[in-house]
Design an enzyme around this catalytic site. Structure first.
Site, PDB file in Angstrom:
ATOM      1  CG  HIS A 358      -1.964  -1.016   1.203  1.00  9.53           C
ATOM      2  ND1 HIS A 358      -3.230  -0.828   0.700  1.00  9.53           N
ATOM      3  CD2 HIS A 358      -1.915  -2.302   1.607  1.00  9.53           C
ATOM      4  CE1 HIS A 358      -3.915  -1.951   0.815  1.00  9.53           C
ATOM      5  NE2 HIS A 358      -3.140  -2.857   1.355  1.00  9.53           N
ATOM      6  CE  LYS A 547      -6.357  14.064   0.354  1.00  9.32           C
ATOM      7  NZ  LYS A 547      -6.575  12.823  -0.324  1.00  9.32           N
ATOM      8  NE  ARG A 548      -3.865  10.190  10.227  1.00 13.48           N
ATOM      9  CZ  ARG A 548      -3.537   9.286  11.147  1.00 13.48           C
ATOM     10  NH1 ARG A 548      -4.345   8.266  11.385  1.00 13.48           N
ATOM     11  NH2 ARG A 548      -2.431   9.405  11.849  1.00 13.48           N
ATOM     12  CE  LYS A 553      -2.451  10.757   3.159  1.00 12.82           C
ATOM     13  NZ  LYS A 553      -3.118   9.886   2.159  1.00 12.82           N
ATOM     14  CB  THR A 655     -10.112   4.827  -1.062  1.00  4.37           C
ATOM     15  OG1 THR A 655      -9.585   5.139   0.226  1.00  4.37           O
ATOM     16  CG2 THR A 655      -9.443   3.576  -1.597  1.00  4.37           C
ATOM     17  CE  LYS A 659     -13.896   6.043   1.046  1.00  2.00           C
ATOM     18  NZ  LYS A 659     -12.936   6.123   2.167  1.00  2.00           N
TER      19      LYS A 659
HETATM   20  C1  26Q Z   1       4.372   0.297   9.250  1.00  2.00           C
HETATM   21  C2  26Q Z   1       5.282  -0.426  10.011  1.00  2.00           C
HETATM   22  C3  26Q Z   1       4.950  -0.938  11.209  1.00  2.00           C
HETATM   23  C4  26Q Z   1       3.685  -0.732  11.643  1.00  2.00           C
HETATM   24  C5  26Q Z   1       2.770  -0.020  10.897  1.00  2.00           C
HETATM   25  C6  26Q Z   1       3.112   0.520   9.699  1.00  2.00           C
HETATM   26  C7  26Q Z   1       2.075   1.209   8.874  1.00  2.00           C
HETATM   27  C8  26Q Z   1       0.804   1.481   9.375  1.00  2.00           C
HETATM   28  C9  26Q Z   1      -0.173   2.055   8.576  1.00  2.00           C
HETATM   29  C10 26Q Z   1       2.325   1.487   7.572  1.00  2.00           C
HETATM   30  C11 26Q Z   1       1.341   2.049   6.772  1.00  2.00           C
HETATM   31  C12 26Q Z   1       0.076   2.325   7.258  1.00  2.00           C
HETATM   32  C13 26Q Z   1      -1.000   2.860   6.436  1.00  2.00           C
HETATM   33  C14 26Q Z   1      -0.960   2.903   5.144  1.00  2.00           C
HETATM   34  C15 26Q Z   1      -2.073   3.383   4.318  1.00  2.00           C
HETATM   35  O1  26Q Z   1      -3.155   3.706   4.804  1.00  2.00           O
HETATM   36  N1  26Q Z   1      -1.876   3.419   3.022  1.00  2.00           N
HETATM   37  C16 26Q Z   1      -2.919   3.836   2.110  1.00  2.00           C
HETATM   38  O2  26Q Z   1      -3.586   2.675   1.653  1.00  2.00           O
HETATM   39  C17 26Q Z   1      -4.692   3.018   0.856  1.00  2.00           C
HETATM   40  C18 26Q Z   1      -5.429   1.742   0.526  1.00  2.00           C
HETATM   41  O3  26Q Z   1      -4.717   0.993  -0.393  1.00  2.00           O
HETATM   42  C19 26Q Z   1      -4.256   3.774  -0.373  1.00  2.00           C
HETATM   43  O4  26Q Z   1      -5.401   4.161  -1.067  1.00  2.00           O
HETATM   44  C20 26Q Z   1      -3.439   4.992   0.036  1.00  2.00           C
HETATM   45  O5  26Q Z   1      -2.907   5.610  -1.116  1.00  2.00           O
HETATM   46  C21 26Q Z   1      -2.320   4.588   0.957  1.00  2.00           C
HETATM   47  O6  26Q Z   1      -1.634   5.738   1.439  1.00  2.00           O
END
Ligand code: 26Q
Length: 815
Positions: A358, A547-548, A553, A655, A659
């Site tokens: 992701h 968004k976050r 972003k 995503t 929406k």
């Molecule tokens: C990494 C290492 C250890 C623990 C946690 C993490 C971690 C946690 C959350 C790494 C990434 C995330 C979140 C990622 C995320 O939300 N990515 C988003 O995923 C969406 C669904 O595929 C995409 O639409 C977004 O573009 C992407 O940013």
């Protein structure tokens, strides 16, 4: 068992009956929470009945099952979506109306399970809805965090985090499944011994944590399927007994309970960012191990010890690398518990596990110190080392050179770290990206060396969103207009939204479309007024970035543009523009300093504008507090313009963009992630594209010669807006409040904000002009809704099934 009827009259009776039984109250003296509980319990009865019927049939199912593992499931509230999927919305609406219950007030009483940060978690939730709606047997598996994502408060112009105690008043939608509780081990040491010519591994002196599953039913839309979302809760394995109590071990026993329970205590609030915290590693192993133990148990119930069948009957999709320990854990179970050899176990794993990536941001790639893994998971660590040894040996062989520099980059363990992405790529049978561009970047850059050796594993499947929650539930006005116009086939086949295209030119349709948008703005304004004591003007262009909060972003592009508009208004008495309401919704990770500074900046801009009556005629900036799924459901249908500003190549998909589009907002965005595919669908006339393309960004990154200062020097409007960050305009009491943002942009600008500003600002000029042409704008907005069907997660799930899982819909005529 006869099926209970759920017509309007029986619903009314059931609600009143529950109020009486649970609360000893009649409707007149029940409060909103009690009424919510009674209605939810009534819906729950209906869900439970379906679930029981489904489970009975599922017992004899001999086909393939999906386990979808994700450390986050951002489900949002369930009440309205369950009513919809049970096809009972109308009956409930009428029942509530006749009882004099305002459903909007009732719905608000449901606590939202915030078991996710952002896109990745919300995607998992949309997938569950589509899996059940497409009759695909699946189980979602995650952690039952006692505290979800923090609740955001805005105090003194800054974000403050509060705990999200979502279980405080109980959860109507879950059922504990004690019969599937199991144990997960941490620490200790491993004895290797020979037993009848076989090397076996025995674990000693480990700490045991109990994993207790809580299941949440996921009802499909008008289907028989009710899949489960299984949420694992950690508790101490030792129950306290009287002996402990008397011998003074009571406190010790209590402490043990605390230590175990902390594993499922709280969701980490980092989005797209990695931090090597041991507790987090424990969380990952905890729910992965519990899930695989259950998957194996269920497999053995169905097929005994015929493990050759495993990959035919089980698919494990891992949502990013976080559940990647599924790979060594499945090997451990097959070898140490079931007695299989390495080669058999490894072959099974490599045909069972599929991995979705992701993110390509390097700070989000999961890596663990080897020493931490060795201490916490000694047996898993041994298996990882052996996997690494074999992978590297194969690579050395492939490159005809054991010292080839590519090997270190592809190794599972290198430089004292365990590299989870490499583990997942090398041991899964499928690696997929979440948009077409992202899939390409994985092949070209992120996993290029792996791609060269095993190209067949790689694919790209564009994300989707459930149109049931995001259109049918969130925007009932538009839903009804669509159905009245083109019939209801679009509900099952969302790509039929295309049938709306001819109505772009139908004056009556446009008129109603516009009216619905206006009503949604009013509904949003009402929510704002209840939550934050603010309102918006429904006659303005509603421009939303929700968004976050993350530098990539580029909320800063938007902020700078607003400042430029402010200056134009203040400098030139004859300046006019289409009045706009800018809405931001964003949580910043509590440890992400820059993100929190950007929130401060946005709040200061809002305040500055509010102080000037002249600026307020044309501008308003609203920061929506605690942006979550529920507020998104109200905000998105009210939007005219959707801001998708990520630096090209950085947003894997996005995503939120889908929406907004589905609800008739026009996108202003870069050629990144799913924006590109939105552009493909609607055409360049119905989207505002700006900024550098990915290859330009990659070139600049390689050259390393970008100098944002040059842009600062040549663009006067931009220079002025930047200077106002530090000259006291925005922060009269503390001019240096956000100076790091200023310095960062001028001397670093990692995400090329200044570079893309000119192009963004020009695209915004076109938005301003086009919006004033009502017919033109409506034409664009309707086109966006009409072309959004392809972004239904039903399409996404069908694609996963065709390309990766090969499960198929359950045929209910067969057993
Ligand atoms: C990494 C290492 C250890 C623990 C946690 C993490 C971690 C946690 C959350 C790494 C990434 C995330 C979140 C990622 C995320 O939300 N990515 C988003 O995923 C969406 C669904 O595929 C995409 O639409 C977004 O573009 C992407 O940013």
């Amino acid at each position: 068992m006869p099926t209970t009827k759920f017509d309007k009259e029986s619903i009314k009776q059931s609600i009143l009956g529950k109020l009486q039984r649970y609360n000893g109250r009649s409707l007149e003296d029940a409060n909103e929470h009690q009424i919510y509980h009674a209605i939810a319990s009534t819906v729950r009865d209906q869900v439970m009945q379906k679930w029981a019927e489904y489970r009975k049939k599922d017992k004899t199912y001999l086909g393939k099952r999906l386990y979808y593992l994700s450390v986050e499931f951002l489900t949002g509230r369930s009440l309205m979506c369950n009513m919809l999927n049970l096809c009972s919305t109308d009956a409930y609406m009428e029942a509530m109306k006749e009882l004099g219950i305002d459903w909007r007030k009732v719905v608000r009483e449901e606590p939202e399970p915030g078991l996710g940060n952002g896109g990745l978690g919300r995607l998992a939730a949309c997938f569950m809805d589509s899996l059940s709606s497409l009759d695909i047997p699946a189980m979602g598996c995650t952690i039952r965090y006692e505290y979800g994502l923090f609740r955001q408060k805005l105090l003194n112009g800054q974000q403050v985090e509060m705990p999200d105690d979502w279980l405080e008043n109980g959860n109507v939608w879950e059922v504990a499944a004690m019969e599937d509780a199991c144990e997960v081990h941490f620490g200790g040491w491993v004895e290797e011994k020979q037993e009848d010519d076989k090397l076996i591994f025995v674990e000693h002196d480990y700490n045991t944590v109990q994993a207790v599953p809580y299941d949440m039913p996921i009802v499909g839309y008008d289907t028989q399927t009710v899949n489960s979302l299984r949420m694992w809760r950690a508790k101490s394995a030792h129950s306290m007994d009287l002996k402990d109590f008397n011998s003074g071990n009571y406190i010790k026993a209590m402490q043990e309970e605390e230590l175990a329970a902390v594993i499922s205590k709280v969701l980490y609030p980092e989005d797209n960012h990695y931090e090597g915290k041991e507790l987090r590693l424990k969380q990952h192993y905890f729910f992965t191990s519990a899930t695989l133990q259950y998957a194996l148990k269920d497999f053995k119930r169905r097929f005994g010890c015929n493990f050759d069948l495993f990959p035919e009957k089980v698919t494990i999709q891992i949502n990013d690398t976080h559940p990647g320990l599924a790979i060594p854990e499945l090997m451990r179970l097959l070898m140490d518990q079931e007695g299989l050899g390495w080669d058999e176990a490894s072959a099974i794993v490599q045909r069972t596990v599929a991995y979705t990536n992701h993110t390509v941001m390097s700070e989000a790639l999961e890596r663990w110190p080897e020493e931490m893994v060795r201490k916490l998971l000694p047996r898993i660590y041994m298996i990882l080392q052996e996997i690494n040894r074999r992978v590297c040996a194969r690579l050395a062989n492939h490159y005809h050179n054991g010292m080839d520099p590519r090997i270190a980059g592809m190794a599972i363990t290198a430089y004292n770290m365990v590299h989870m992405a490499n583990l997942c790529v090398s041991m899964s049978y499928s690696v997929n990206g979440v948009s077409q561009l992202h899939g390409q970047i994985l092949k070209d850059k992120t996993f290029h060396d792996y791609y060269e050796i095993m190209p067949e594993k790689f694919s790209a499947i564009t994300n989707g969103i459930t149109h049931r929650r995001w259109l049918m539930v969130a925007n009932p006005g538009l839903r009804d207009l669509i159905t009245e116009t083109i019939g209801d086939k679009w509900i099952r086949e969302p790509e039929r939204l295309h049938d709306l295209l001819p109505y772009r030119d139908d004056a009556a349709f446009r008129e109603r479309f516009q009216r619905i948008k206006r009503d949604n703005k009013i509904a949003f304004s009402n929510m704002l007024s209840a939550r934050q004591n603010m309102t918006i003007d429904p006659n303005t262009l509603v421009d939303v970035q929700a968004k976050r909060l993350h530098e990539y972003k580029r909320q800063l592009l938007n902020a700078l543009h607003i400042m430029v508009l402010y200056n134009r208004i203040m400098d030139d008495p004859s300046f006019t523009m289409q009045p706009r309401t800018f809405v931001f919704g964003a949580k910043a990770s509590p440890a992400y300093y820059m993100a929190k500074q950007i929130i401060r900046l946005l709040l200061a801009i809002s305040k500055l504008i509010d102080k000037s009556p002249r600026a307020r005629e044309m501008l308003q900036v609203v920061f929506l507090e605690n942006y979550d799924v529920s507020s998104a459901e109200c905000l998105i249908p009210a939007a005219d313009l959707s801001e998708q500003l990520s630096l090209a190549g950085k947003e894997a998909s996005g995503t939120g963009c889908m929406k907004f589009m589905m609800n008739g907002a026009v996108t202003i965005g870069t050629m990144d992630g799913a924006n590109i595919e939105i552009c493909d669908q609607v055409g360049l006339d119905n989207i505002y594209i700006f900024g550098m393309r990915t290859n330009t960004v990659h070139d600049l990154e390689r050259e390393g010669s970008y100098q944002p200062m040059h842009i600062f020097e040549t663009n006067g409007e931009l220079r002025r807006a930047l200077t106002q960050m530090i000259d006291g305009t925005l922060f009269p009491e503390n001019a240096a409040a956000v100076q790091e943002i200023y310095h960062n942009l001028l001397f670093q600008d990692t995400y090329y904000v200044l570079k893309d500003f000119g192009s963004y600002s020009m695209a915004q000029r076109r938005v301003d002009q086009d919006y004033q042409d009502r017919e033109k704008w409506l034409h664009m907005a309707i086109t966006n809704t009409a072309c959004s069907g392809i972004f239904s997660s039903d399409r996404t799930i069908r694609e996963y099934d065709d390309k990766i899982w090969h499960i198929g819909s359950r045929d209910w005529t067969k057993r």
